[in-house]
Design a protein around this motif. Structure first.
Motif, PDB file in Angstrom:
ATOM      1  N   LEU A 100      49.844  96.830   7.752  1.00  0.00           N
ATOM      2  CA  LEU A 100      51.075  96.556   7.016  1.00  0.00           C
ATOM      3  C   LEU A 100      51.817  97.812   6.585  1.00  0.00           C
ATOM      4  CD1 LEU A 100      49.941  93.520   4.849  1.00  0.00           C
ATOM      5  CD2 LEU A 100      51.363  93.506   6.908  1.00  0.00           C
ATOM      6  N   ASP A 101      51.291  98.979   6.928  1.00  0.00           N
ATOM      7  CA  ASP A 101      51.997 100.228   6.656  1.00  0.00           C
ATOM      8  C   ASP A 101      52.358 100.944   7.952  1.00  0.00           C
ATOM      9  OD1 ASP A 101      49.462 100.918   7.450  1.00  0.00           O
ATOM     10  OD2 ASP A 101      49.156 102.437   5.898  1.00  0.00           O
ATOM     11  N   ALA A 102      52.401 100.203   9.058  1.00  0.00           N
ATOM     12  CA  ALA A 102      52.686 100.796  10.361  1.00  0.00           C
ATOM     13  C   ALA A 102      53.860 100.086  11.016  1.00  0.00           C
ATOM     14  CB  ALA A 102      51.454 100.715  11.266  1.00  0.00           C
ATOM     15  N   VAL A 103      54.680 100.868  11.725  1.00  0.00           N
ATOM     16  CA  VAL A 103      55.756 100.305  12.541  1.00  0.00           C
ATOM     17  C   VAL A 103      55.613 100.837  13.964  1.00  0.00           C
ATOM     18  CG1 VAL A 103      57.391 100.008  10.642  1.00  0.00           C
ATOM     19  CG2 VAL A 103      57.352 102.178  11.890  1.00  0.00           C
ATOM     20  N   MET A 104      56.146 100.096  14.922  1.00  0.00           N
ATOM     21  CA  MET A 104      56.119 100.540  16.302  1.00  0.00           C
ATOM     22  C   MET A 104      57.066 101.721  16.473  1.00  0.00           C
ATOM     23  SD  MET A 104      55.935  97.118  18.679  1.00  0.00           S
ATOM     24  CE  MET A 104      57.692  96.847  18.591  1.00  0.00           C
ATOM     25  N   ALA A 105      56.590 102.788  17.091  1.00  0.00           N
ATOM     26  CA  ALA A 105      57.451 103.912  17.442  1.00  0.00           C
ATOM     27  C   ALA A 105      58.198 103.593  18.729  1.00  0.00           C
ATOM     28  CB  ALA A 105      56.621 105.178  17.619  1.00  0.00           C
ATOM     29  N   CYS A 106      59.370 104.183  18.872  1.00  0.00           N
ATOM     30  CA  CYS A 106      60.162 104.043  20.096  1.00  0.00           C
ATOM     31  C   CYS A 106      60.601 105.444  20.521  1.00  0.00           C
ATOM     32  CB  CYS A 106      61.371 103.142  19.880  1.00  0.00           C
ATOM     33  SG  CYS A 106      62.300 102.813  21.384  1.00  0.00           S
TER      34      CYS A 106
ATOM     35  N   ALA B 279      54.319 102.814  21.118  1.00  0.00           N
ATOM     36  CA  ALA B 279      54.398 101.407  21.522  1.00  0.00           C
ATOM     37  C   ALA B 279      55.519 101.137  22.508  1.00  0.00           C
ATOM     38  CB  ALA B 279      54.582 100.529  20.278  1.00  0.00           C
ATOM     39  N   THR B 280      56.653 101.838  22.341  1.00  0.00           N
ATOM     40  CA  THR B 280      57.831 101.530  23.149  1.00  0.00           C
ATOM     41  C   THR B 280      58.566 102.808  23.532  1.00  0.00           C
ATOM     42  OG1 THR B 280      59.365 101.293  21.285  1.00  0.00           O
ATOM     43  CG2 THR B 280      58.126  99.330  21.934  1.00  0.00           C
ATOM     44  N   PHE B 281      59.395 102.690  24.560  1.00  0.00           N
ATOM     45  CA  PHE B 281      60.297 103.757  24.984  1.00  0.00           C
ATOM     46  C   PHE B 281      61.719 103.200  25.001  1.00  0.00           C
ATOM     47  CE2 PHE B 281      56.912 106.469  25.839  1.00  0.00           C
ATOM     48  CZ  PHE B 281      57.273 107.619  26.545  1.00  0.00           C
ATOM     49  N   MET B 282      62.695 104.064  24.835  1.00  0.00           N
ATOM     50  CA  MET B 282      64.100 103.701  24.982  1.00  0.00           C
ATOM     51  C   MET B 282      64.708 104.573  26.073  1.00  0.00           C
ATOM     52  SD  MET B 282      67.273 104.028  22.254  1.00  0.00           S
ATOM     53  CE  MET B 282      66.613 102.799  21.111  1.00  0.00           C
ATOM     54  N   ASN B 283      65.422 103.942  27.002  1.00  0.00           N
ATOM     55  CA  ASN B 283      66.076 104.775  28.011  1.00  0.00           C
ATOM     56  C   ASN B 283      67.368 105.356  27.464  1.00  0.00           C
ATOM     57  OD1 ASN B 283      67.973 102.605  28.463  1.00  0.00           O
ATOM     58  ND2 ASN B 283      66.460 101.659  29.798  1.00  0.00           N
TER      59      ASN B 283
ATOM     60  N   LYS C 147      55.795 103.852  33.920  1.00  0.00           N
ATOM     61  CA  LYS C 147      54.857 102.739  34.111  1.00  0.00           C
ATOM     62  C   LYS C 147      53.900 102.978  35.269  1.00  0.00           C
ATOM     63  CE  LYS C 147      58.098  99.313  32.223  1.00  0.00           C
ATOM     64  NZ  LYS C 147      58.913  98.097  32.491  1.00  0.00           N
ATOM     65  N   GLY C 148      54.212 103.977  36.104  1.00  0.00           N
ATOM     66  CA  GLY C 148      53.375 104.286  37.251  1.00  0.00           C
ATOM     67  C   GLY C 148      52.409 105.416  36.955  1.00  0.00           C
ATOM     68  N   LYS C 149      52.863 106.654  37.097  1.00  0.00           N
ATOM     69  CA  LYS C 149      51.990 107.818  36.920  1.00  0.00           C
ATOM     70  C   LYS C 149      51.388 107.892  35.527  1.00  0.00           C
ATOM     71  CE  LYS C 149      54.232 110.699  40.431  1.00  0.00           C
ATOM     72  NZ  LYS C 149      54.986 111.950  40.725  1.00  0.00           N
ATOM     73  N   TRP C 150      52.159 107.488  34.520  1.00  0.00           N
ATOM     74  CA  TRP C 150      51.659 107.583  33.145  1.00  0.00           C
ATOM     75  C   TRP C 150      50.967 106.308  32.687  1.00  0.00           C
ATOM     76  CZ3 TRP C 150      56.496 110.098  30.362  1.00  0.00           C
ATOM     77  CH2 TRP C 150      56.715 111.372  30.911  1.00  0.00           C
ATOM     78  N   ASN C 151      51.064 105.244  33.449  1.00  0.00           N
ATOM     79  CA  ASN C 151      50.387 103.980  33.141  1.00  0.00           C
ATOM     80  C   ASN C 151      50.728 103.470  31.740  1.00  0.00           C
ATOM     81  OD1 ASN C 151      48.709 101.815  33.850  1.00  0.00           O
ATOM     82  ND2 ASN C 151      46.929 102.761  32.886  1.00  0.00           N
ATOM     83  N   PHE C 152      51.993 103.566  31.389  1.00  0.00           N
ATOM     84  CA  PHE C 152      52.461 103.127  30.071  1.00  0.00           C
ATOM     85  C   PHE C 152      52.394 101.607  29.977  1.00  0.00           C
ATOM     86  CE2 PHE C 152      56.227 101.910  27.400  1.00  0.00           C
ATOM     87  CZ  PHE C 152      55.739 102.377  26.192  1.00  0.00           C
ATOM     88  N   LYS C 153      51.775 101.092  28.914  1.00  0.00           N
ATOM     89  CA  LYS C 153      51.557  99.651  28.766  1.00  0.00           C
ATOM     90  C   LYS C 153      52.533  98.988  27.793  1.00  0.00           C
ATOM     91  CE  LYS C 153      47.996  99.563  31.516  1.00  0.00           C
ATOM     92  NZ  LYS C 153      48.152  98.962  32.868  1.00  0.00           N
ATOM     93  N   GLY C 154      53.334  99.787  27.106  1.00  0.00           N
ATOM     94  CA  GLY C 154      54.300  99.211  26.184  1.00  0.00           C
ATOM     95  C   GLY C 154      55.532  98.720  26.923  1.00  0.00           C
ATOM     96  N   PHE C 155      56.620  98.512  26.180  1.00  0.00           N
ATOM     97  CA  PHE C 155      57.836  98.061  26.858  1.00  0.00           C
ATOM     98  C   PHE C 155      58.977  99.040  26.634  1.00  0.00           C
ATOM     99  CE2 PHE C 155      58.259  95.760  22.759  1.00  0.00           C
ATOM    100  CZ  PHE C 155      59.598  95.958  22.435  1.00  0.00           C
ATOM    101  N   VAL C 156      59.993  98.921  27.500  1.00  0.00           N
ATOM    102  CA  VAL C 156      61.157  99.804  27.494  1.00  0.00           C
ATOM    103  C   VAL C 156      62.364  99.007  27.024  1.00  0.00           C
ATOM    104  CG1 VAL C 156      62.652 101.307  28.857  1.00  0.00           C
ATOM    105  CG2 VAL C 156      60.198 101.141  29.404  1.00  0.00           C
ATOM    106  N   VAL C 157      63.072  99.526  26.045  1.00  0.00           N
ATOM    107  CA  VAL C 157      64.300  98.900  25.578  1.00  0.00           C
ATOM    108  C   VAL C 157      65.479  99.767  26.004  1.00  0.00           C
ATOM    109  CG1 VAL C 157      64.212 100.051  23.316  1.00  0.00           C
ATOM    110  CG2 VAL C 157      65.499  97.917  23.560  1.00  0.00           C
ATOM    111  N   SER C 158      66.575  99.139  26.360  1.00  0.00           N
ATOM    112  CA  SER C 158      67.773  99.909  26.678  1.00  0.00           C
ATOM    113  C   SER C 158      68.306 100.538  25.403  1.00  0.00           C
ATOM    114  CB  SER C 158      68.838  99.003  27.291  1.00  0.00           C
ATOM    115  OG  SER C 158      69.500  98.241  26.289  1.00  0.00           O
TER     116      SER C 158
END
Length: 745
Positions: free
Chosen positions: A200-206, A249-253, A275-286
């Motif tokens: 409850l003291d954590a947020v997803m980084a982007c 947790a997430t990336f933004m383009n 998502k390939g070489k780095w095997n990132f499992k989170g999601f990408v937001v525009s």
């Protein structure tokens, strides 16, 4: 001051109930839950999870009117909302999502860039601390406060390397250096995400903006980027990789096109690398509307085509673009987009919602009692003050004018930022009613006793050309024992869409400094802003200069602490300060060229300017202290190394002055001869050390193969045999110890 208490202080306001570790289900358990839910979803419900809208009240980009958005939430056609904040409001909107058929909770996102209720220094200022513990503590407080207001997700950290101070968004990043930027990227991700998502003291980084946004041509926001793969991989991608490795947790383009392909539609960046070489499992937001903006780029013919290109390239969520919600279903039916790509994107989003514990309790972050307890606590403001102190850089201190004596009878505060509180918050801060931002004048009032008289004169405005206040400023200065001048940018002069072709001190502020300096009174100049600025006359003539950036809620108190020596400044510049715009980009780790100038001065038939030196006004890594330090007794454990070995480099650092202080000892390396031309120096390590007067400490750096490696002609990451030069100093242009060693295969 010890570095360790910062994180402890930052945690005091959280409360025992927040510190209990959240027991997140195992990834395979979450995977099964995701698959079970996915199997029940219609195509429209899947696409809804990839659709993000903003609050009607706040827009941080071009807004598309949509009166039906709240009905769409109830219909399961929205996966995330941004710019909704507060436990009460997030609960209210979440209740709408719980009316949908499958009751899939929303993610609430907000740009928590440098603090939430308590505003911290802008990120570029924090980077000047060269203190990972302080930077992590800032993100930790921001996460704690924002999570208590029902927010699940921050659109930070920005990890773009930036070498052009004309670009306003330099204020959001860590400056020009890849190594320092990578460490800071990790620290901020750790701070935001704490002990793990779901707490409850954590947020997803982007992590943003993927990728190379900081290299926008001409320093103009949203502009094109064109660079080699080598530069991309060596300079711009490492901080993103570091953040991904830290578990972001997430990336933004990003808004820009890279080598002709908009990042939002760039499969090389998102599918091949992330998502390939780095095997990132989170999601990408525009980024905001960046999917539909591919039409203006000339890359997509319409919004439906933009949706197709973005989904094929690996963009998972559409931020306020309305492209996915309106176009993806038809693209699937027309067999232009495989539903498997949509399923993959939805899995990534749902997985994060399960990790956050939102399916267990959609309202778990929306607790008004917790919100009231956590926000704006004394402990959080104390941490903000300490981080602000650490972010200040001493640029000049002739005749040891600083620290000021607390027995001074009269101090004049002069300049357009002397009593400003609003500007202390900086750009990309969260607005609050009845906010308390401590101005410089208030900070000095809090610091000095009744025996000291504080005078004030604005002198001039920040931007205009009126000199009507000069006479009053001069008269005020003549009454004082010492003058403290507060000049720089307004808070909205650096930030997104705040590119400037002229980065000199705005308006007539430098003329005001000249007028006050002419009184003969000792003058301390405080420069406030969100980017490196140009102030050559001031640099040459002022008695003392502190670069104080925009320091947030506790700005005035932190500045007063430094002015009077209660904190000895130890900041180092994370970005070079040019002498003129014509030098830009200017950065420390440039290459030699075939016709170098040994001292950077104008010379015939050399790579120089006719009218000014190559060197910046203030170099990367530069920053003074009220005390002095000596570097001596350099030793190498050996003069040669094999690729599987390491070399230990040690030296003695001594405080030779009168004050306790911190020094940042910096290690630079140069690959003297290689198959690819290499920079004249590259930062490879540093240590920030606190020493009492007369105290010495042995500092040790370890050099391994990775610190000697680069991308060769075939883009292989390798270290080549040969000679390496090592340089140790207290800035990139002040090398105090040197030696060399050789690498063998």
């Amino acid at each position: 001051m010890s570095l360790k208490p910062l994180l402890t202080i930052a945690m005091l306001a959280i409360g025992a109930q927040l510190l209990a570790q959240y027991k997140q289900p195992a990834p395979d358990v979450i995977d099964k839950k995701v698959e079970a839910l996915l199997s029940q979803m219609t195509l429209e419900e899947k696409i809804g999870q990839l659709n993000q809208y903003t609050s009607d009240r706040l827009a941080t980009g071009p807004l598309t009117p949509n009166s039906a958005k709240y009905q769409e939430i109830k219909d399961g056609k929205v996966g995330s909302m941004l710019n909704i904040r507060g436990a009460k409001e997030t609960r209210m909107i979440q209740e709408m999502a719980m009316q949908s058929r499958l009751k899939i909770p929303l993610l609430f996102g907000l740009d928590v860039i440098h603090g939430y209720r308590v505003t911290f220094p802008i990120p570029l200022a924090e980077a000047a601390s060269w203190d990972m513990n302080a930077i992590e503590s800032s993100a930790r407080v921001a996460a704690t406060e924002s999570a208590a207001s029902g927010i699940h997700w921050t659109f930070a950290p920005m990890v773009d390397i930036a070498r052009d101070p004309r670009w306003g968004r330099v204020m959001e990043g860590a400056g020009e250096d890849t190594y320092l930027g990578s460490l800071i990227a990790r620290a901020r991700v750790r701070g935001f995400q704490g002990k793990g998502l779901g707490n409850l003291d954590a947020v997803m980084a982007c992590v943003k903006h993927f990728a190379a946004y900081g290299a926008a041509l001409a320093g103009r926001d949203y502009n094109s980027v064109d660079m080699s793969d080598r530069q991309l991989w060596e300079i711009y991608l490492p901080p993103f990789k570091a953040a991904a490795d830290e578990g972001a947790a997430t990336f933004m383009n990003s808004f820009n096109d890279l080598n002709g392909i908009p990042a939002t539609g760039n499969a090389y960046l998102q599918r091949d690398i992330l998502k390939g070489k780095w095997n990132f499992k989170g999601f990408v937001v525009s980024d905001w509307g960046s999917i539909s903006e591919m039409i203006a780029h000339g890359f997509a013919k319409d919004n439906t085509d933009a949706a197709r290109l973005a989904m094929l390239a690996g963009s998972d969520m559409d931020m306020e673009g309305h492209a996915y919600i309106n176009g993806l279903a038809g693209l699937v039916r027309d067999k232009k987009v495989d539903v498997a790509l949509i399923d993959d994107a939805v899995r990534r989003v749902l997985h994060k919602k399960f990790e956050m514990g939102l399916f267990d309790d959609p309202y778990r972050f929306s607790n008004e009692g917790r919100e009231k307890k956590v926000l704006n606590s004394v402990a959080n403001r104390k941490t903000a003050r300490e981080v602000a102190e650490k972010s200040i850089v001493l640029l000049k201190n002739d005749n040891q004018l600083l620290p000021l004596s607390k027995s001074a009878k009269t101090i004049a505060v002069i300049g357009p930022l002397g009593k400003s509180s609003t500007d202390m918050k900086g750009f990309w801060s969260v607005d609050w009613e009845n906010d308390h931002l401590v101005s410089l004048f208030e900070g000095l009032q809090n610091k000095v006793g009744k025996q000291t008289q504080l005078l004030y004169s604005q002198g001039c405005a920040i931007k205009d050309s009126s000199r009507n206040g000069f006479a009053d400023a001069v008269a005020t200065a003549q009454k004082a024992d010492v003058v403290v001048m507060a000049v720089g940018e307004a808070f909205d002069m650096s930030g997104e869409a705040k590119s400037r072709s002229n980065i000199h001190l705005p308006g007539v502020q430098e003329e005001l400094i000249k007028a006050v300096q002419a009184t003969g009174k000792p003058v301390v100049v405080l420069v406030m802003g969100g980017r490196p600025l140009i102030f050559n006359w001031t640099a040459d003539h002022a008695n003392a200069i502190l670069y104080t950036w925009w320091l947030g809620s506790e700005a005035g108190n932190a500045i007063a602490d430094v002015l009077f020596g209660d904190y000895n400044p130890a900041g180092k510049l994370p970005m070079s300060f040019p002498r003129a715009e014509g030098q830009i980009p200017v950065f420390y780790n440039a290459k030699s060229t075939g016709r170098p100038s040994p001292d950077g001065m104008p010379a015939p038939y050399r790579s120089t300017y006719l009218d000014l030196p190559n060197t910046p006004r203030y170099a990367f890594g530069y920053g003074l202290s009220y005390t002095s330090f000596a570097f001596s007794d350099l030793k190498l454990s050996k003069s040669t190394m094999q690729a599987n070995e390491t070399i230990e480099i040690s030296f003695t650092l001594k405080n030779t002055g009168r004050y306790t202080g911190e020094e940042v000892a910096q290690l630079y390396l140069q690959d003297v001869t290689a198959s690819i031309t290499r920079p004249v120096k590259e930062l490879k390590d540093f240590q920030k050390v606190l020493l009492k007067p007369g105290e010495s400490k042995t500092i040790t750096f370890t050099v391994n193969k990775d610190k000697l490696s680069f991308y060769d002609q075939k883009m292989n990451w390798t270290a080549e045999p040969g000679e390496f030069k090592l340089m140790i100093g207290n800035s990139s242009d002040h090398i105090l110890l040197q030696d060399k060693f050789e690498l063998f295969n």
